[in-house]
Each structure stands twice: as structure tokens, then as C-alpha cells.
Design a protein around this motif. Structure first.
Motif: not given
Length: 172
Positions: A36, A58, A61-62, A102, A157, A160-161, A164-165
Motif C-alpha cells: 500500500l 481509492a 478503500h484507504l 493521500t 481491499h 481492489q485498491l 483502482t489506482v
């Protein structure tokens, strides 16, 4: 952060002061944190809340990664969620959270992983099969079930992140 020439965390050997039966959970959380942090390095804040194909951002998810660890580890301690935890859950991914950066969200996740590792290291292995009720309905689980699910859910997750990123970065 992991250097490129190091193997995955689980192949680096046992962690000091970590009960043997909880090593896989700790390894998964550490691996997720490394991946991550690499993934989100230099990720632009303006893309944080963008949705991809109608799926979660994103930023969601974070927040969710952090919140789920916090909630599952609370249940593992045998406590119900506080009002603050319920409020955090309700706010995950909502537009009012767009003021986060972020770096702030990554820092919050890292701190939650640190707290989880501390709790894991203090866990008595003889309590791993103890019953724990989850949520308002007190759905049945065990301490080891909650810890294992925390690792599995975190990695799910993270995957998935990652997608997405990558999609968001390719759009730019």
C-alpha cells in the motif's frame, strides 16, 4: 518499506515477539502495508475520490482498510464498537471526507497496522478459540477467526485498491 530485493514478508522468517499461531496474520498485515505504501507514494490527491466504473474510490478503500482493522480488532478484544467507531464507519468514502490527503489516509492505515501488530503480539494463544460476538447481532466468531478475517479482508481491499489506482493513473 520493502526493498525490491527482499522476499515477501512471510518468507523473511518469524517476527520477534509474535505468537507463532498469529505469525501469518502479522505477515499479511505487514505485506499489505508495504504494498500500500509503495502503491500510494506520489498518488495525486485530486484522484483520491474518483470512482472507477461506478466502484469505490481509492479514498474509500484507504478509509475502509483502516476502519475494518480497527473494528475487527475491537471485536477480538471482546468489546463492542464505540460511537466514534460507528461514526467513522458511516463516514467511510462520503464526500465530506474529501478534505483528507493521500498521505493522511496512508498514515492512518500505517498507525492502525502498528496497533494491530501490538495487539497480536500481546495475544495469549490459549484465547484464540474464545467466542466473540460480532456486531449488534452478536454474530458468532472466535478471536482467531476475527484476526484471520482481518488479514483476508485487508488483502482483498488492497487488491481492489491496486486496480483502482492503476486505472486512475492510466487515465492521466
Amino acid at each position: 518499506m520493502k526493498e525490491d530485493n527482499l522476499p515477501e514478508v512471510w518468507l523473511r522468517g518469524p517476527l520477534n515477539d509474535m505468537p507463532p499461531l498469529l505469525q501469518p496474520v502479522a505477515h499479511a498485515l505487514l505485506q499489505a502495508r508495504e504494498e500500500l505504501n509503495r502503491l500510494m507514494e506520489n498518488f495525486p490527491d485530486d484522484l483520491l475520490w474518483e470512482n472507477v466504473a461506478g466502484m469505490a474510490s481509492a479514498g474509500f478503500h484507504l478509509q475502509h482498510l483502516t476502519g475494518v482493522l480497527n473494528r475487527l480488532f475491537s471485536y477480538a478484544q471482546g468489546v463492542q464498537l464505540s460511537e466514534g467507531q460507528l461514526n467513522y464507519l458511516a463516514a467511510e468514502g462520503k464526500p465530506t471526507n474529501k478534505t483528507y490527503t493521500t498521505a493522511q489516509l496512508v498514515s492512518a492505515f500505517n498507525a492502525e497496522v502498528d496497533a494491530a501488530l501490538k495487539q497480536l503480539s500481546a495475544t495469549d494463544e490459549s484465547a484464540l478459540t474464545d467466542f466473540r460476538g460480532v456486531g449488534r447481532k452478536q454474530m458468532p466468531s472466535t478471536v482467531i477467526g476475527l484476526y484471520t478475517h482481518s488479514a483476508e479482508h485487508t488483502m482483498r481491499h488492497l487488491g481492489q485498491l491496486i486496480v483502482t489506482v492503476k486505472v486512475l493513473q492510466d487515465r492521466k
